[in-house]
Design an enzyme around this catalytic site. Structure first.
Site, PDB file in Angstrom:
ATOM      1  N   ILE A 122       0.821  -1.218   0.000  1.00  0.00           N
ATOM      2  CA  ILE A 122       0.000   0.000   0.000  1.00  0.00           C
ATOM      3  C   ILE A 122       0.859   1.274   0.000  1.00  0.00           C
ATOM      4  O   ILE A 122       0.396   2.337  -0.425  1.00  0.00           O
ATOM      5  CB  ILE A 122      -0.973  -0.036   1.206  1.00  0.00           C
ATOM      6  CG1 ILE A 122      -2.218   0.781   0.937  1.00  0.00           C
ATOM      7  CG2 ILE A 122      -0.278   0.370   2.498  1.00  0.00           C
ATOM      8  CD1 ILE A 122      -3.348   0.524   1.927  1.00  0.00           C
ATOM      9  N   HIS A 182       5.998 -12.142   6.056  1.00  0.00           N
ATOM     10  CA  HIS A 182       5.818 -11.696   4.683  1.00  0.00           C
ATOM     11  C   HIS A 182       7.174 -11.392   4.063  1.00  0.00           C
ATOM     12  O   HIS A 182       8.118 -11.028   4.761  1.00  0.00           O
ATOM     13  CB  HIS A 182       4.925 -10.446   4.614  1.00  0.00           C
ATOM     14  CG  HIS A 182       5.349  -9.332   5.512  1.00  0.00           C
ATOM     15  ND1 HIS A 182       5.080  -9.324   6.859  1.00  0.00           N
ATOM     16  CD2 HIS A 182       6.056  -8.197   5.267  1.00  0.00           C
ATOM     17  CE1 HIS A 182       5.572  -8.216   7.401  1.00  0.00           C
ATOM     18  NE2 HIS A 182       6.183  -7.524   6.458  1.00  0.00           N
TER      19      HIS A 182
HETATM   20  P1  5GP Z   1       7.111  -4.714   7.508  1.00  0.00           P
HETATM   21  O1  5GP Z   1       7.683  -3.442   8.017  1.00  0.00           O
HETATM   22  O2  5GP Z   1       6.240  -5.394   8.534  1.00  0.00           O
HETATM   23  O3  5GP Z   1       8.155  -5.621   6.924  1.00  0.00           O
HETATM   24  O4  5GP Z   1       6.212  -4.328   6.260  1.00  0.00           O
HETATM   25  C1  5GP Z   1       4.840  -4.226   6.303  1.00  0.00           C
HETATM   26  C2  5GP Z   1       4.402  -3.663   4.971  1.00  0.00           C
HETATM   27  O5  5GP Z   1       3.002  -3.804   4.871  1.00  0.00           O
HETATM   28  C3  5GP Z   1       4.725  -2.179   4.788  1.00  0.00           C
HETATM   29  O6  5GP Z   1       5.538  -2.008   3.638  1.00  0.00           O
HETATM   30  C4  5GP Z   1       3.350  -1.525   4.617  1.00  0.00           C
HETATM   31  O7  5GP Z   1       3.345  -0.500   3.657  1.00  0.00           O
HETATM   32  C5  5GP Z   1       2.477  -2.689   4.189  1.00  0.00           C
HETATM   33  N1  5GP Z   1       1.089  -2.575   4.593  1.00  0.00           N
HETATM   34  C6  5GP Z   1       0.611  -2.244   5.824  1.00  0.00           C
HETATM   35  N2  5GP Z   1      -0.734  -2.268   5.830  1.00  0.00           N
HETATM   36  C7  5GP Z   1      -1.117  -2.634   4.568  1.00  0.00           C
HETATM   37  C8  5GP Z   1      -2.391  -2.829   3.967  1.00  0.00           C
HETATM   38  O8  5GP Z   1      -3.450  -2.688   4.569  1.00  0.00           O
HETATM   39  N3  5GP Z   1      -2.391  -3.200   2.658  1.00  0.00           N
HETATM   40  C9  5GP Z   1      -1.226  -3.383   1.947  1.00  0.00           C
HETATM   41  N4  5GP Z   1      -1.359  -3.742   0.666  1.00  0.00           N
HETATM   42  N5  5GP Z   1      -0.022  -3.206   2.498  1.00  0.00           N
HETATM   43  C10 5GP Z   1       0.039  -2.826   3.794  1.00  0.00           C
END
Ligand code: 5GP
Length: 128
Positions: free
Chosen positions: A40, A110
């Site tokens: 997103i 992820h």
């Molecule tokens: P992390 O920091 O946990 O590795 O990455 C989480 C990712 O999830 C971030 O890049 C953030 O932009 C993405 N993200 C968070 N909420 C959402 C959402 O509701 N939809 C999508 N498509 N991505 C999300």
């Protein structure tokens, strides 16, 4: 499974809701092991997320508790998605944040797929 530094799996995390179809996503690919969708807040021209269809909080959790067939299927899905996004020739970067120091925001394992331009150095100086 409880992994050091991470809370137990939370069914209300945002990716669990996406997997259940409670929150929409821009889907790229889905199979029995994985769901892939666009981030997103993209950090590159192509920024996809690939998540396993299981309750794993992190890479550490996934690597230690997912069945071997599932780990294999998930990794193949990542490679397939990168190819589907047209990144095979120019290259791409995979990132899996794990725990506090990595700034893991969503506690559902992820893998980020980033590409579409030269990505530069792997790490920038800490902003903490
Ligand atoms: P992390 O920091 O946990 O590795 O990455 C989480 C990712 O999830 C971030 O890049 C953030 O932009 C993405 N993200 C968070 N909420 C959402 C959402 O509701 N939809 C999508 N498509 N991505 C999300």
């Amino acid at each position: 499974m409880v992994v050091s530094g991470m809370p137990p799996y939370d069914d209300e995390n945002i990716f669990a809701k996406i997997l259940r179809g409670e929150i929409p996503c821009s889907k790229i690919y889905e199979d029995e092991f994985a769901l892939a969708f666009h981030d997103i807040r993209p950090q590159a021209p192509v920024h996809a997320l690939v998540i396993p269809k299981g309750k794993y909080v992190s890479f550490a959790d996934f690597g230690s508790s997912a069945p071997a067939e599932f780990v294999h299927g998930f990794n193949r899905a990542i490679a397939f998605v990168a190819q589907k996004l047209g990144l095979e020739e120019t290259g791409y970067r995979l990132i899996a944040n794990m725990g506090w120091n990595s700034h893991q925001e969503v506690p559902h394992y992820h893998v980020h797929i980033l590409g579409g331009r030269k990505l530069g150095a792997m790490l920038t100086p800490s902003q903490d």
